[in-house]
Design a protein around this motif. Structure first.
Motif, PDB file in Angstrom:
ATOM      1  N   SER A 260       0.990  -1.252  -0.024  1.00  0.00           N
ATOM      2  CA  SER A 260       0.050   0.099   0.072  1.00  0.00           C
ATOM      3  C   SER A 260       0.826   1.452  -0.022  1.00  0.00           C
ATOM      4  O   SER A 260       0.363   2.368  -0.628  1.00  0.00           O
ATOM      5  CB  SER A 260      -1.201   0.017   1.165  1.00  0.00           C
ATOM      6  N   GLY A 261       1.818   1.212   0.686  1.00  0.00           N
ATOM      7  CA  GLY A 261       2.911   2.373   0.849  1.00  0.00           C
ATOM      8  C   GLY A 261       2.797   3.173   1.933  1.00  0.00           C
ATOM      9  O   GLY A 261       2.705   4.271   2.039  1.00  0.00           O
ATOM     10  N   ALA A 262       2.764   2.586   3.143  1.00  0.00           N
ATOM     11  CA  ALA A 262       2.628   3.108   4.522  1.00  0.00           C
ATOM     12  C   ALA A 262       4.041   3.972   4.531  1.00  0.00           C
ATOM     13  O   ALA A 262       5.068   3.478   3.987  1.00  0.00           O
ATOM     14  CB  ALA A 262       2.539   2.104   5.608  1.00  0.00           C
ATOM     15  N   ILE A 263       3.909   4.973   5.227  1.00  0.00           N
ATOM     16  CA  ILE A 263       5.290   5.757   5.665  1.00  0.00           C
ATOM     17  C   ILE A 263       6.315   4.780   5.973  1.00  0.00           C
ATOM     18  O   ILE A 263       7.514   5.270   5.720  1.00  0.00           O
ATOM     19  CB  ILE A 263       5.095   7.049   6.397  1.00  0.00           C
ATOM     20  N   GLN A 264       6.109   4.006   6.773  1.00  0.00           N
ATOM     21  CA  GLN A 264       7.148   3.174   7.226  1.00  0.00           C
ATOM     22  C   GLN A 264       7.944   2.375   6.253  1.00  0.00           C
ATOM     23  O   GLN A 264       9.020   1.935   6.280  1.00  0.00           O
ATOM     24  CB  GLN A 264       6.845   2.129   8.406  1.00  0.00           C
ATOM     25  N   HIS A 265       7.052   1.863   5.218  1.00  0.00           N
ATOM     26  CA  HIS A 265       7.563   1.179   4.173  1.00  0.00           C
ATOM     27  C   HIS A 265       8.469   2.178   3.130  1.00  0.00           C
ATOM     28  O   HIS A 265       9.468   2.111   2.762  1.00  0.00           O
ATOM     29  CB  HIS A 265       6.648   0.507   3.317  1.00  0.00           C
ATOM     30  N   LEU A 266       7.953   3.487   2.734  1.00  0.00           N
ATOM     31  CA  LEU A 266       8.491   4.370   1.990  1.00  0.00           C
ATOM     32  C   LEU A 266       9.826   4.958   2.399  1.00  0.00           C
ATOM     33  O   LEU A 266      10.618   5.053   1.720  1.00  0.00           O
ATOM     34  CB  LEU A 266       7.522   5.429   1.904  1.00  0.00           C
TER      35      LEU A 266
END
Ligand SMILES: Cc1cc2nc3c(=O)[nH]c(=O)nc-3n(C[C@H](O)[C@H](O)[C@H](O)COP(=O)(O)OP(=O)(O)OC[C@H]3O[C@@H](n4cnc5c(N)ncnc54)[C@H](O)[C@@H]3O)c2cc1C
Ligand SMILES: Nc1ncnc2c1ncn2[C@@H]1O[C@H](COP(=O)(O)O)[C@@H](O)[C@H]1O
Lengths: 309, 249
Positions: A260-266
């Motif tokens: 999805s692109g959560a900030i923690q992944h980004l």
């Protein structure tokens, strides 16, 4: 001003992360030395002596350092560090385990995961999952620093001819004992060093479906990564996790599938050169950072992608 | 065995923080504050150890201004037995936090300290390691599994290549990784009960620790903005763009 870089190695091989730390060290001080601590680590030391720009390699070859136990490593490094103005290491899991101890033993702060050197005492580092870049200045006489490899080019692995000096000091705290390491063997490039990374998220549904991503990775000589959700669900092992609290990658091409692109992944991938997102939800936040977004069902798009490469 | 857990008050992980426009700091006006997620995992692990009869008491410690009481109460609602606030309005950096925790550990006779691996505001990943070094306790960071038996801790750690297992002598410092456990939710009765649990306050001066910051933040700024690109209509178009426009395959 001389800086000391702590080598990341497997006794027989020097890890590429070390080369990025050497570049950061060169930006801080004029002369760079490298410490290789291990057991039977002559090959790694020889490799370190060939790094362009390194003038001296210190080698602590002793059973006490065989598995890089934090208590032993930090005692050694803190002892050696007193001759240097700054001590640096690439921010690998190994260095993150050891370097804060070195700082504490020297009674100085650690500056974690710098991404730029402004001057010998001033650095940039991301905080809040990379949503903020802080410029920080150390007031300590001696600096202990970890380096985010994606922030610095790799120094050339060849071209240097540093002198090699053996250290005899052995620190064995006797507080902890290595039992085992379960490391998955893979023919793929390492996640943090790969030119292309293909990552899967919760949308993959299960571990078996990661074969679809492996087929793409095979064609592109890519590493395979994952979101936290995919790791927590047991689809793939923990060392696949990309993100704020996982690995930081910046490949030429990052393909995010069912993420999805959560900030923690980004936080772990947004410095990639080109980002591709495949997601069936057109509003998924990952599309806000993707250079090329494909709104599609991954179970259709990914097999199509691997057959057209 | 007394167990200490360190719980840090941080901006909630769902909040996307922004630097103030003058670069003097991060805009924390009216943002939701929570227990650092890794600390929640640490609390859960400590409470499970008490439930198993391994720990006799779980002490939740937070360091910072008065408002950190909220996070201590959360830890108490999750099952910690009592709380200690080390109260100061000064900015606390990891080295100072580690020194303060060491002083609390000595005062309380703690055998096991469980911290989070990383605070999600400063992203430091330092405090547990520093505490272990200063206190001369053994160290097991980034733990995804912890067993305590016969005066030893066996800890499985998340490392770059996979998993590593160490055996530690006690006393020990453990830092939690995401997979250590899944924290429970606090029930309403437990939230009520937590209000009556003891919460003591100490100061850095009482603990004899100089907390002067060693690192100055000169400014904060937003990261380079990444622009959204284009949507492609098909896999064929995607491959064409990657080959001929981006030239990355
Ligand atoms: C302390 C902390 C640390 C964290 N650290 C990290 C970290 O390091 N790395 C990290 O990744 N996360 C991290 N997280 C978790 C993060 O907040 C998110 O929960 C996580 O990244 C979500 O993973 P996901 O995108 O795979 O799952 P989801 O958010 O559930 O997204 C799944 C996506 O798949 C898409 N999808 C589903 N089916 C299909 C299909 N058939 N075809 C196409 N698309 C499909 C959906 O549209 C959705 O967008 C952390 C969280 C916390 C609290
Ligand atoms: N001010 C604080 N109060 C309580 N615990 C803290 C504090 N600062 C750090 N810690 C602990 O240390 C861990 C790692 O923090 P850090 O080194 O800042 O990334 C956190 O997860 C907490 O368990």
């Amino acid at each position: 001003m001389t800086t000391l870089v702590i080598a990341e190695h497997s006794n027989t091989e020097l890890k590429p992360a070390t080369l990025h730390a050497v570049t950061a060290a060169q930006q801080i001080g004029s002369e760079v030395h490298v410490l290789v601590a291990g057991a039977g680590c002559a090959e790694a030391a020889a490799a370190a002596s060939r790094i362009a720009g390194v003038s001296k390699v210190l080698v602590a070859d002793n059973a006490a350092y065989a598995t890089q136990l934090a208590e032993n490593m930090s005692a050694l490094i803190a002892e050696v560090a007193t001759a240097y103005d700054a001590v640096l290491a690439a921010a690998t899991a190994g260095a993150k385990n050891v370097m804060p101890r070195v700082a504490a033993l020297l009674d100085v702060a650690q500056i974690s995961e710098i991404t730029a050197v402004i001057s010998a005492d001033t650095f940039e580092r991301p905080i809040y999952a990379g949503n903020v870049i802080a410029t920080v200045q150390s007031t300590d006489a001696r600096k202990v620093i970890t380096v985010r490899a994606t922030g610095f080019d790799a120094a050339s692995a060849e071209g240097g001819s540093a002198t090699i000096e053996a250290l005899s000091s052995a620190h064995d705290a006797g507080l902890s004992r290595f039992i085992e390491e379960r490391v998955a063997k893979s023919d793929r490039p390492e996640l943090t060093a790969a030119r292309v990374v293909v990552s899967g998220g919760r949308g993959m549904q299960n571990g078996d479906n990661f074969k679809l991503l492996e087929a793409v990775a095979d064609k592109l000589n890519a590493a395979v990564g994952a979101s936290r959700a995919a790791v927590d669900a047991g689809f793939v092992p923990n060392d696949y996790q990309v993100g704020q609290t996982g690995k930081i990658v910046a490949p030429d091409l990052y393909i995010a599938v069912g993420i999805s692109g959560a900030i923690q992944h980004l936080a772990g991938m947004k410095d990639s050169k080109v980002i591709v997102a495949i997601n069936k939800d057109p509003d998924a936040p990952i599309f806000q950072v993707a250079d090329y977004g494909l709104v599609a069902d991954l179970f259709q798009a990914v097999p199509e992608l691997s057959s057209s490469l | 065995m007394k167990v200490l857990v360190a719980v840090k008050r941080v901006v909630d992980y769902n909040v996307k923080v922004r630097p103030k426009s003058d670069g003097s700091g991060v805009d924390l006006n009216n943002v939701k504050m929570s227990v650092n997620p890794f600390c929640e995992i640490a609390v859960e692990e400590a409470v499970r150890l008490r439930e198993k009869g391994v720990a006799t008491e779980v002490i939740a410690v937070s360091l910072g201004d008065k408002s950190c009481q909220e996070q201590i109460r959360t830890a108490l609602a999750l099952g910690a037995d009592r709380g200690i606030l080390v109260e100061t309005d000064a900015e606390l950096q990891p080295l100072a936090v580690a020194k303060l925790l060491k002083a609390v550990i000595e005062r309380e006779g703690v055998q096991l300290a469980i911290l989070g691996k990383q605070s999600i505001d400063g992203d430091n990943n330092q405090t547990g390691q520093m505490l272990s070094a200063l206190a001369g306790m053994s160290q097991g960071t980034f733990a995804s599994k912890l067993d305590i038996a016969d005066g030893k801790a066996t800890v499985t750690r998340e490392v770059d290549g996979g998993l590593q297992t160490l055996e530690l002598s006690l006393p020990a410092v453990i830092t939690s990784d995401l997979r250590l456990n899944e924290p429970r939710y606090a029930s309403l009765p437990n939230i009520m009960k937590a209000k009556k649990k003891p919460l003591d306050t100490l100061t850095p001066a009482e603990l004899g620790v100089d907390v002067t910051p060693r690192v100055k933040t000169l400014k904060v700024s937003p990261p380079p903005e990444r622009k959204a690109g284009i949507k492609v209509g098909s896999v064929e178009e995607l491959v064409d763009k990657l080959r001929n426009e981006a030239k990355v395959i």
